[in-house]
Design an enzyme around this catalytic site. Structure first.
Site, mmCIF file in Angstrom:
data_model
loop_
_atom_site.group_PDB
_atom_site.id
_atom_site.type_symbol
_atom_site.label_atom_id
_atom_site.label_comp_id
_atom_site.label_asym_id
_atom_site.label_seq_id
_atom_site.Cartn_x
_atom_site.Cartn_y
_atom_site.Cartn_z
ATOM 1 N N ILE A 165 -9.680 11.179 4.298
ATOM 2 C CA ILE A 165 -10.706 10.639 5.192
ATOM 3 C C ILE A 165 -12.091 11.180 4.803
ATOM 4 C CG2 ILE A 165 -11.429 10.367 7.614
ATOM 5 C CD1 ILE A 165 -8.708 8.982 6.704
ATOM 6 N N ARG A 272 -32.821 7.702 -29.336
ATOM 7 C CA ARG A 272 -31.831 8.239 -30.271
ATOM 8 C C ARG A 272 -31.924 7.483 -31.605
ATOM 9 N NH1 ARG A 272 -29.045 12.724 -31.522
ATOM 10 N NH2 ARG A 272 -27.004 12.254 -32.434
ATOM 11 N N GLU A 369 -11.443 1.165 0.241
ATOM 12 C CA GLU A 369 -11.830 -0.116 0.864
ATOM 13 C C GLU A 369 -11.151 -1.302 0.159
ATOM 14 O OE1 GLU A 369 -12.954 0.129 3.658
ATOM 15 O OE2 GLU A 369 -13.650 -1.885 4.098
HETATM 16 C C1 FAD Z 1 -11.994 9.860 -2.085
HETATM 17 C C2 FAD Z 1 -11.329 8.953 -1.111
HETATM 18 C C3 FAD Z 1 -11.966 8.626 0.084
HETATM 19 C C4 FAD Z 1 -11.323 7.812 1.019
HETATM 20 N N1 FAD Z 1 -11.924 7.569 2.233
HETATM 21 C C5 FAD Z 1 -11.212 6.947 3.218
HETATM 22 C C6 FAD Z 1 -11.726 6.857 4.546
HETATM 23 O O1 FAD Z 1 -12.833 7.300 4.845
HETATM 24 N N2 FAD Z 1 -10.952 6.279 5.499
HETATM 25 C C7 FAD Z 1 -9.717 5.770 5.218
HETATM 26 O O2 FAD Z 1 -9.068 5.284 6.139
HETATM 27 N N3 FAD Z 1 -9.206 5.833 3.962
HETATM 28 C C8 FAD Z 1 -9.925 6.416 2.960
HETATM 29 N N4 FAD Z 1 -9.414 6.506 1.689
HETATM 30 C C9 FAD Z 1 -8.103 5.935 1.404
HETATM 31 C C10 FAD Z 1 -8.158 4.700 0.514
HETATM 32 O O3 FAD Z 1 -8.665 3.614 1.224
HETATM 33 C C11 FAD Z 1 -6.739 4.491 -0.017
HETATM 34 O O4 FAD Z 1 -6.517 5.520 -0.966
HETATM 35 C C12 FAD Z 1 -6.544 3.141 -0.644
HETATM 36 O O5 FAD Z 1 -6.546 2.153 0.353
HETATM 37 C C13 FAD Z 1 -5.233 3.042 -1.427
HETATM 38 O O6 FAD Z 1 -4.161 3.503 -0.688
HETATM 39 P P1 FAD Z 1 -3.157 4.599 -1.326
HETATM 40 O O7 FAD Z 1 -3.971 5.709 -1.833
HETATM 41 O O8 FAD Z 1 -2.122 4.896 -0.327
HETATM 42 O O9 FAD Z 1 -2.531 3.858 -2.578
HETATM 43 P P2 FAD Z 1 -1.315 2.816 -2.567
HETATM 44 O O10 FAD Z 1 -1.533 1.794 -1.511
HETATM 45 O O11 FAD Z 1 -0.032 3.539 -2.563
HETATM 46 O O12 FAD Z 1 -1.531 2.139 -3.989
HETATM 47 C C14 FAD Z 1 -1.131 2.757 -5.215
HETATM 48 C C15 FAD Z 1 -1.258 1.709 -6.347
HETATM 49 O O13 FAD Z 1 -0.391 0.602 -6.063
HETATM 50 C C16 FAD Z 1 -1.119 -0.616 -6.030
HETATM 51 N N5 FAD Z 1 -0.556 -1.451 -4.966
HETATM 52 C C17 FAD Z 1 -0.574 -1.226 -3.632
HETATM 53 N N6 FAD Z 1 0.061 -2.217 -2.980
HETATM 54 C C18 FAD Z 1 0.505 -3.080 -3.922
HETATM 55 C C19 FAD Z 1 1.239 -4.304 -3.880
HETATM 56 N N7 FAD Z 1 1.620 -4.850 -2.723
HETATM 57 N N8 FAD Z 1 1.515 -4.924 -5.044
HETATM 58 C C20 FAD Z 1 1.116 -4.397 -6.226
HETATM 59 N N9 FAD Z 1 0.419 -3.239 -6.333
HETATM 60 C C21 FAD Z 1 0.122 -2.593 -5.193
HETATM 61 C C22 FAD Z 1 -2.557 -0.198 -5.713
HETATM 62 O O14 FAD Z 1 -3.489 -1.154 -6.182
HETATM 63 C C23 FAD Z 1 -2.659 1.121 -6.475
HETATM 64 O O15 FAD Z 1 -2.936 0.862 -7.816
HETATM 65 C C24 FAD Z 1 -10.047 7.276 0.721
HETATM 66 C C25 FAD Z 1 -9.438 7.588 -0.497
HETATM 67 C C26 FAD Z 1 -10.039 8.431 -1.385
HETATM 68 C C27 FAD Z 1 -9.309 8.786 -2.661
#
Ligand code: FAD
Length: 546
Positions: A165, A272, A369
C-alpha cells in the site's frame, strides 16, 4: 468533473517546477533513493495548502479544494513524474484514496472528510490489494463484521491484511476495501484506530522515495458512518467507476518519466562525441534509441488528452480508453527508459546519471493500477463487444473516417492509420469466425494491436488540428512527422502481427489476406526514413544540450 482554467493550471505547474528546481536536486533524490527513505519534508510541502497544495486537485471547491479536472490532473501527474516517480506516487496515493469518497460518499461524508483532507493536509492511502488478491480483487479476504448494540448496527470490525500500500506507513487516513455481509465496501480508517498497524517500508526495486507498506487490521472498529456511501456491496463498482481517469493518471506517469529519460538522452547525445562527431548526428543511434520512443510517447499523449477531455466533458466510464492510455504510455515509457540507459552507454549504467533510476522507477507503472497483461485483457474485452455489436464494422467505420481525413490532410498519417484499422477489423473478424479467442494469448495480442491502431487514429486526428494542446512542445511539422511515423508502424504491426496471430492459431483465408492488405501496408512505409530524420532534428532543436 469541472476543470481549472488554463491560467490557474499553469500557475500550479510553474510553482511545482520552481519548487522542484530549488528544493529537489538530483543529489537529494539519489541520496534518498539509496537510503530507501521517504522524503517527509518534500511531501509535507506538496500537501501544504499554503505552499503547493497539490492534493487539493482532487477535492471539489465546495469542500476547500480546487476542483481539478482529468486534464489538470494529467498535467500535474506528468510534471510530478518528471521530478521523481516515488514522490509522484506519494501524491497519487492520496488522489486514489480520495476517489471512493468522491465517487460513492454521501453528502455528509464528503463534507466531513474532503474538508479535512483539504484543511488538515491529510495524506491518504488506498488499500485494496491483499497478499492473495492483486489483479483479482474478487479473492478479497479482509472481513468487516457487523457490530450490533441494542439491536442496532453501530459499526464494523475489520480484520485482514493489505499488501503493497503506497503511503501505507505514513498516511493519516486510509480507504480500505473489505468484505461486509452485504458485499465489498470501502471504509474510512484513521491511523490511530485500535488494532490498525502498518508494516515496514518495503525495500523495492524502484520508487524508493515512495513509502510502500503492508497493513494489518486486527478487529479495527469503525463507526457505521465510515462505510463509504452507507450501503454495503458497492465497493467493486465504486473502484471500477474511476478506472477511466485513475488510469489516465498512471498513464501520465509513464509519459512524464519516459519523456524525462528521452530528454536526458537527447541532450547527452549532442555532447557525446564518438567516431568524430556527436551521437545525435548518427542515425543508427537516434533512429534506434531515441526517435521511436519520442514518437510512441507523443502518440500516447494524444490518446491520454483525448480521453481526459472526454471525461471532463461529462462522458462516464471510459474504462477501455483509460486502459489503452495507461497500457500504451507506461509500456512506451518503460521501453524508452531502458533505451535511455543504452543511449548513455556505460555512464547510463551508473547511479551518477538519473536514467538508471528512472528505469528502475518506471517499471512500477506497468504493474500498479492494473498490470499490462490485465489491461491487454480489459482492452480486448471492451472492444470485442463493440466488434460483435457492430457486426465487425467498429474498426472499418473508423478506417473510413481516417480515409476522409487523409483526403483533407494527407500529412498526418491518416492513410496508414486506416490501413491499421482495416487490418485490425479483418483479424478480429477472422478470430471470431474461427473461434480463436478461446486462446487467452490471442485475446491479449488483440489487446496490444487494438491499442496501437487506436492510438494511430487519435494521433492523426490530433495532429490535423489547427491548434495543439498547451502540452505539445513540437511545431506542426514535427508533430505531423511523428504521427506519420507512428501510423506506419501501427499499420505494419497490425497487419504482420495480426496475420501471424491467425496463422499461428488457426487458418489463413482470402478474406483475411484482402482485409490485411499487405501490399498497401508495405507501400505506406515509403518516406519513413525521411520522417525519422526530421523527428531527430526536431528533438535536437527542442532539447538542446545544457
Ligand atoms: C510499489 C507498489 C505500490 C502499490 N501501491 C498500491 C496501493 O497504493 N494500493 C493498492 O491497493 N495496491 C497497490 N499496489 C498493488 C498493485 O496494484 C498490485 O501489485 C497489482 O495489481 C498486481 O497484483 P499482484 O502483485 O498480486 O500480482 P498478480 O495479480 O499475482 O499478477 C502476477 C502476474 O500475473 C499476471 N496476471 C494476473 N492475472 C492474470 C490473468 N488472469 N491471466 C494472465 N496473467 C495474469 C499479471 O499481469 C502479472 O504479470 C502496489 C504495488 C506495488 C509493487
Amino acid at each position: 468533473m469541472p476543470s481549472m482554467d488554463a491560467i490557474s493550471r499553469n500557475l500550479m505547474l510553474d510553482s511545482l517546477r520552481d519548487y522542484a528546481k530549488k528544493n529537489i536536486p538530483y543529489d537529494l533524490i539519489r541520496e534518498k533513493d539509496q537510503a530507501n527513505e521517504f522524503p517527509e519534508k518534500i511531501l509535507k510541502d506538496m500537501y501544504d495548502h499554503s505552499k503547493l497544495g497539490v492534493h487539493l486537485l482532487m477535492v471539489p471547491s465546495e469542500y476547500g479544494g480546487v476542483s481539478g479536472g482529468t486534464y489538470d490532473i494529467y498535467r500535474i501527474c506528468e510534471a510530478l513524474a518528471h521530478i521523481d516517480l516515488g514522490i509522484a506516487t506519494a501524491v497519487f496515493a492520496t488522489f486514489l484514496g480520495t476517489d471512493p469518497l468522491n465517487v460513492g460518499g454521501t453528502e455528509d461524508q464528503k463534507k466531513k472528510w474532503l474538508e479535512r483532507i483539504a484543511k488538515e493536509n491529510l495524506m491518504v492511502a488506498y488499500a485494496a490489494t491483499e497478499p492473495d488478491a492483486g489483479s483479482d480483487l474478487v479473492n478479497l479476504r479482509t472481513r468487516a463484521e457487523h457490530v450490533i448494540k441494542n439491536g442496532q448496527l453501530v459499526g464494523y470490525r475489520i480484520t485482514g491484511n493489505k499488501q503493497w500500500i503506497s503511503n501505507g506507513g505514513v498516511a493519516d487516513l486510509y480507504t480500505v476495501l473489505a468484505l461486509a455481509p452485504g458485499g465489498p465496501c470501502w471504509f474510512l480508517v484513521e491511523r490511530n484506530m485500535e488494532g490498525f498497524a502498518p508494516g515496514k517500508h518495503e525495500d523495492k526495486h524502484g520508487i524508493r522515495l515512495s513509502n510502500t507498506a503492508a497493513l494489518s487490521l486486527d478487529g479495527v472498529f469503525v463507526p457505521k458512518e465510515n462505510l463509504i456511501g452507507e450501503v454495503e456491496g458497492r465497493g467493486l463498482l465504486q473502484a471500477q467507476a474511476v478506472f477511466g481517469y485513475t488510469r489516465v493518471m498512471v498513464a501520465a506517469f509513464g509519459l512524464g518519466a519516459g519523456w524525462e529519460a528521452v530528454e536526458q538522452a537527447v541532450r547527452y547525445s549532442q555532447q557525446r562525441i564518438q567516431a568524430g562527431g556527436p551521437l545525435s548526428d548518427k542515425q543508427g543511434y537516434t533512429h534506434k534509441l531515441i526517435v521511436p520512443h519520442a514518437v510512441r510517447l507523443e502518440a500516447a499523449r494524444a490518446y491520454i488528452e483525448e480521453t481526459a477531455n472526454r471525461l471532463d466533458s461529462g462522458e462516464h466510464g471510459l474504462q477501455t480508453e483509460g486502459a489503452i492510455a495507461k497500457y500504451s504510455a507506461t509500456e512506451s515509457g518503460n521501453r524508452a527508459a531502458d533505451d535511455a540507459i543504452q543511449a548513455f552507454g556505460g555512464y547510463g549504467y551508473t547511479r551518477d546519471f538519473p536514467v538508471e533510476k528512472i528505469k528502475r522507477d518506471i517499471k512500477i507503472t506497468c504493474i500498479y493500477e492494473g498490470t499490462s497483461e490485465v489491461l491487454e485483457m480489459t482492452i480486448y474485452r471492451g472492444r470485442w463487444q463493440e466488434h460483435l455489436k457492430t457486426r465487425g464494422c467498429y474498426y472499418s467505420d473508423m478506417a473510413d473516417k481516417m480515409d476522409e481525413l487523409h483526403g483533407r490532410n494527407p500529412a498526418v498519417g491518416a492513410k496508414a492509420s486506416a490501413l491499421a484499422l482495416r487490418a485490425l477489423a479483418a483479424v478480429m473478424e477472422e478470430c471470431r469466425a474461427q473461434k480463436l479467442t478461446r486462446h487467452q494469448s490471442v485475446t491479449f495480442s488483440l489487446g496490444r494491436l487494438i491499442a496501437a491502431a487506436e492510438l494511430s487514429c487519435v494521433f492523426a486526428k490530433t495532429a490535423a488540428k489547427d491548434k495543439y494542446s498547451e502540452s505539445v512542445r513540437f511545431d506542426t511539422q514535427g508533430w505531423q512527422a511523428m504521427s506519420r511515423v507512428f501510423a506506419r508502424e501501427a499499420a505494419l504491426r497490425t497487419a504482420s502481427e495480426g496475420l501471424a496471430l491467425v496463422l499461428g492459431s488457426g487458418e489463413g483465408s482470402a478474406a483475411l489476406s484482402a482485409g490485411v492488405n499487405m501490399d498497401e501496408v508495405q507501400a505506406a512505409q515509403k518516406g519513413m526514413m525521411e520522417d525519422m530524420d526530421l523527428v531527430a532534428v526536431k528533438l535536437k532543436q527542442t532539447f538542446k544540450a545544457r
